[in-house]
Design a protein around this motif. Structure first.
Motif: not given
Lengths: 293, 281
Positions: A173, A177, B206, B263-264, B267-268, B271, B274-275
């Motif tokens: 991930l 990114t 996080m 999470y599912v 998810n968006k 993600t 986290v990124a």
């Protein structure tokens, strides 16, 4: 405004909760560890001050060195196996447009949100010699011998595989990114200049990903050093300390071997090692300084 | 020429899909296997096939896991502890970040570095002394035994992310607020905090991910079931049903389910969070 913004009492009230948490949960325990590290405390009863002898024993302790070597092994495993895979998959995923992209990204990340406790027990079953998934898969390829994946020879590799599997989505991930953040104009320019896909990947994607790779490599090394939970549940450090890690070892020494003082001495050395490694990695990759944040 | 190029790109496209699907299978198949075995009976497991088609779907496994695994109690504990931890981390990190980045005092840099130190300290080294401390002051088996270390070890990252965002908020905004007679606390909580929405989401995600699956501290500081968290049902189970593998599979699936479902669904956002968090942190 300046006066309002320099009010010492207000400042104190704002940072005090954070400082208290830090003192109570991090500073105080470390001080206590340093104190117990100089004693022969067993965990209960009386104890004596024994000076540096815990630390002298630690230098001679082969298991401790094994645990550090295992951390190094994990770090190398992450950097040489997990990360190249993660970069490639991220680059491939980036090429895919539409809904499938999101679906794959979601699937890759799922193991990450599952508790280590579940992961460790699940893989214990996967490695099970009698009905485990792995031996059953090998049977399909004509390997009928029952392999004991937790034998001294394979155990550390088994641990590495679980950790690579579990953390893959995270690493992927971050690379993904990073790739998404690359300006598409660069790719267009490269194509106009006649570069093929390979050249684009090695000449544009990889060099521009350098900061992301540095961050990820730093995190891989640190997480290898901080490894404990998976090993604690999966192998318990065994067989014969072949999958021992520093955190697990200090825990065992304190709570199972009743050498609480010695366990704390390991803890102190362990903290120092983590600090030194983190600081030096940040120095090496100096474009990523904590103080700048 | 064109024809060859097309063929080549089509082959490339297949290869692309092949790689992605292979990795996806590796990542997801163990979990499918887990669910599959959890609805079978223990006798059926000793097959040489990869998956089994159970003669009868054994939902009883899940019933046992649900009841004997104290699923609801542990889920409630996990949710409560993590909820509180997220809220505390957010409040403390916003306050500290504001004081360190925006206000004028000599030690601001030093205090920030001290608070960020927590990122480098290995959590597990504090297990031994904290066990002693909590024992002496009577915190073992209370919610605080988990809440304090969870907050402490998520705070540095929260502070790090928050200070980055807070710094980018223009001073003019605060100046206007001061003109209108706002005090510092109102500026922090009424004006700055609402502007931090994206970073609040990141820090919350996080923190939640870090602590939801935490197990070592929970197993060290707690001995009674009162505050035990979700990962425990598995440990208790392996003792209780040591030979009934199918039920153990059910309890694993059940324990993993809440996080996977959340999470599912989200998810968006997760993600993205986290990124953002990982790249900046």
């Amino acid at each position: 405004m300046k006066k309002l913004y320099s009010n010492k009492l207000v400042i104190l009230s704002l940072v005090l909760p954070g400082l208290l948490v830090f003192i109570f949960a991090i500073l105080a325990p470390i001080c206590l560890s340093i104190f117990y590290g100089f004693t022969n405390y067993s965990g209960m009863g009386k104890f004596d001050y024994i000076g540096l002898s815990n630390y002298k024993n630690l230098i001679k302790d082969k298991v401790f060195w094994t645990s550090l070597r295992n951390s190094l092994f994990l770090a190398i495993g992450f950097i040489c196996i997990q990360h190249p895979l993660a970069i490639i998959v991220a680059a491939v995923l980036d090429k895919l447009q539409g809904k499938a992209e999101g679906v794959f990204r979601c699937i890759y990340f799922i193991p990450n949100v599952i508790s280590v406790a579940v992961i460790a027990y699940l893989w214990k079953f996967i490695y099970n010699p009698d009905f485990g998934l792995l031996n059953n898969i090998l049977k399909l390829f004509g390997q009928h011998e029952k392999i004991n994946w937790f034998s001294p020879k394979y155990a550390i590799w088994s641990v590495l595989i679980v950790l690579i599997w579990h953390g893959f989505g995270w690493g992927m991930l971050i690379y993904y990114t990073g790739i998404k953040n690359i300006d598409p104009v660069l790719y267009e320019a490269a194509v106009i200049d006649g570069a093929d896909k390979k050249a684009v990947f090695f000449r544009i994607t990889l060099p521009l990903m350098k900061p992301v790779i540095q961050v990820n490599v730093t995190m891989a090394i640190i997480s290898a050093l901080k490894q404990m939970e998976t090993v604690y549940l999966l192998t318990g450090g065994g067989p014969g300390n072949s999958t021992q890690f520093a955190a697990n070892y200090l825990y065992q020494q304190a709570f199972k071997a009743f050498k609480y003082g010695y366990g704390n001495a390991i803890g102190v050395v362990y903290i120092v090692i983590c600090l030194v490694v983190t600081v030096s990695l940040n120095r090496i990759f100096s474009d990523r300084q904590l103080s700048k944040g | 020429m064109d024809e060859v190029g097309k063929k080549k790109s089509r082959f490339g496209r297949y290869l692309l899909w092949f790689i992605l699907i292979c990795v996806a299978v590796i990542q997801i198949f163990p979990l499918i296997w887990l669910v599959n075995f959890s609805i079978a009976s223990s006798n059926e497991m000793f097959t040489s096939g990869l998956l089994i088609i159970p003669k009868k779907i054994q939902l009883g496994n899940y019933y046992k896991a649900f009841v004997d695994g104290h699923f609801l109690l542990y889920l409630k504990n996990s949710a409560l502890i993590n909820g509180f931890a997220v809220i505390l981390v957010l409040i403390i990190s916003i306050m500290a970040a504001f004081a360190c980045r925006k206000m004028f005092w000599k030690l601001s840099g030093f205090v920030k570095i001290v608070l960020l130190l927590g990122m480098m300290i290995p959590i597990h080294a504090t297990l031994l002394p904290n066990y002693k401390i909590y024992h002496v002051i009577g915190l073992t088996d209370t919610i605080w035994a988990l809440l304090i270390p969870y907050v402490a070890f998520s705070l540095p990252q929260g502070l790090f992310l928050m200070s980055g965002f807070i710094e980018s908020i223009p001073v003019e905004l605060e100046e206007a607020a001061v003109m209108d007679g706002c005090g510092i606390y109102r500026i922090v909580f009424r004006i700055i905090t609402p502007m931090l929405k994206p970073s609040i989401a990141t820090v919350a995600i996080m923190t939640f991910l870090n602590n939801w699956n935490e197990f070592m501290m929970a197993s060290t500081y707690l001995s009674t079931p009162k505050w035990k968290t979700l990962p425990f049902s598995i440990l208790e189970f392996t003792g209780q049903y040591s030979s009934n593998y199918a039920v153990q599979f059910a309890v694993m699936a059940l324990t993993a389910a809440p996080a996977v479902i959340v999470y599912v669904l989200l998810n968006k956002h997760i993600t993205k969070g986290v990124a953002l968090g990982a790249v900046k942190g």
